[in-house]
Design a protein around this motif. Structure first.
Motif, mmCIF file in Angstrom:
data_model
loop_
_atom_site.group_PDB
_atom_site.id
_atom_site.type_symbol
_atom_site.label_atom_id
_atom_site.label_comp_id
_atom_site.label_asym_id
_atom_site.label_seq_id
_atom_site.Cartn_x
_atom_site.Cartn_y
_atom_site.Cartn_z
ATOM 1 N N GLN A 172 0.823 -1.199 0.000
ATOM 2 C CA GLN A 172 0.000 0.000 0.000
ATOM 3 C C GLN A 172 0.866 1.262 0.000
ATOM 4 O OE1 GLN A 172 -2.347 -0.989 3.440
ATOM 5 N NE2 GLN A 172 -4.084 -1.669 2.197
ATOM 6 N N GLU A 173 1.962 1.213 0.753
ATOM 7 C CA GLU A 173 2.879 2.364 0.773
ATOM 8 C C GLU A 173 3.543 2.552 -0.595
ATOM 9 O OE1 GLU A 173 4.614 5.735 1.984
ATOM 10 O OE2 GLU A 173 3.085 4.606 3.081
ATOM 11 N N ILE A 204 3.250 5.806 -3.312
ATOM 12 C CA ILE A 204 4.419 6.470 -3.909
ATOM 13 C C ILE A 204 4.364 6.384 -5.438
ATOM 14 C CG2 ILE A 204 6.930 6.340 -4.152
ATOM 15 C CD1 ILE A 204 6.941 5.353 -1.172
ATOM 16 N N ASP A 205 4.095 5.179 -5.950
ATOM 17 C CA ASP A 205 4.083 4.975 -7.401
ATOM 18 C C ASP A 205 2.986 5.772 -8.098
ATOM 19 O OD1 ASP A 205 6.274 3.345 -7.349
ATOM 20 O OD2 ASP A 205 5.128 1.478 -7.428
ATOM 21 N N MET A 206 1.863 5.973 -7.446
ATOM 22 C CA MET A 206 0.747 6.657 -8.093
ATOM 23 C C MET A 206 1.014 8.137 -8.300
ATOM 24 S SD MET A 206 -1.234 4.313 -8.971
ATOM 25 C CE MET A 206 0.259 3.390 -9.229
ATOM 26 N N ILE A 263 2.520 9.692 -12.422
ATOM 27 C CA ILE A 263 1.544 9.482 -13.486
ATOM 28 C C ILE A 263 2.168 9.616 -14.878
ATOM 29 C CG2 ILE A 263 0.728 11.852 -13.666
ATOM 30 C CD1 ILE A 263 -2.147 10.613 -13.761
ATOM 31 N N GLU A 264 3.330 10.183 -14.950
ATOM 32 C CA GLU A 264 3.994 10.388 -16.241
ATOM 33 C C GLU A 264 4.627 9.108 -16.800
ATOM 34 O OE1 GLU A 264 3.670 13.286 -17.792
ATOM 35 O OE2 GLU A 264 2.535 13.996 -16.053
ATOM 36 N N GLN A 265 4.708 8.062 -15.990
ATOM 37 C CA GLN A 265 5.317 6.816 -16.462
ATOM 38 C C GLN A 265 4.506 6.231 -17.609
ATOM 39 O OE1 GLN A 265 5.320 4.299 -13.035
ATOM 40 N NE2 GLN A 265 7.299 5.030 -12.307
ATOM 41 N N SER A 266 5.211 5.609 -18.550
ATOM 42 C CA SER A 266 4.519 5.042 -19.711
ATOM 43 C C SER A 266 3.662 3.838 -19.331
ATOM 44 C CB SER A 266 5.543 4.629 -20.773
ATOM 45 O OG SER A 266 6.415 3.643 -20.249
ATOM 46 N N ASN A 290 1.026 -0.755 -14.048
ATOM 47 C CA ASN A 290 1.566 -0.853 -12.689
ATOM 48 C C ASN A 290 0.472 -0.735 -11.642
ATOM 49 O OD1 ASN A 290 4.134 -1.155 -13.732
ATOM 50 N ND2 ASN A 290 4.732 0.972 -13.365
ATOM 51 N N ALA A 291 -0.453 0.205 -11.869
ATOM 52 C CA ALA A 291 -1.550 0.405 -10.921
ATOM 53 C C ALA A 291 -2.444 -0.832 -10.854
ATOM 54 C CB ALA A 291 -2.368 1.631 -11.324
#
Length: 103
Positions: free
Chosen positions: A55-56, A60-62, A65-68, A73-74
């Motif tokens: 969850q952590e 962080i990953d969310m 948003i610029e990642q291709s 991933n989400a």
């Protein structure tokens, strides 16, 4: 008659496994564990820690948003967290049923 077939010391674990054989079939006894509840509680705690970490990481990953591959991933992260939540619920149910049967 009981024969000890193998004693295996596990690194970074304070318990060790003893595989025993009686007249019927081999069984596993883990020294240092009082009962199956200890094993279930450890597995449950590990799953909960993993879920908290995921969850952590998700939070962080969310932000990226610029990642291709943002959507992939989400989706994968959410599916894995859903799987962990299901496994946690199953372990909690098993522990509840086991405790009920012991009364």
């Amino acid at each position: 008659m009981v024969k000890i077939l193998h004693v295996r010391h596990l690194e970074n674990v304070k318990h060790h496994a003893v595989i025993m054989k009686n007249s019927r079939k081999p069984s596993l006894y883990v020294e240092g564990m009082n009962n199956m509840n200890d094993v279930l509680e450890q597995r449950l705690a590990a799953k909960k820690r993993d879920l908290e970490n995921q969850q952590e990481y998700f939070r962080i990953d969310m932000k990226n948003i610029e990642q291709s591959n943002y959507e992939d991933n989400a989706i994968n992260a959410l599916l894995y967290m859903k799987k962990l939540k299901t496994e946690i619920a199953e372990l909690e149910l098993v522990m509840q049923l086991k405790n009920t049967n012991e009364l």
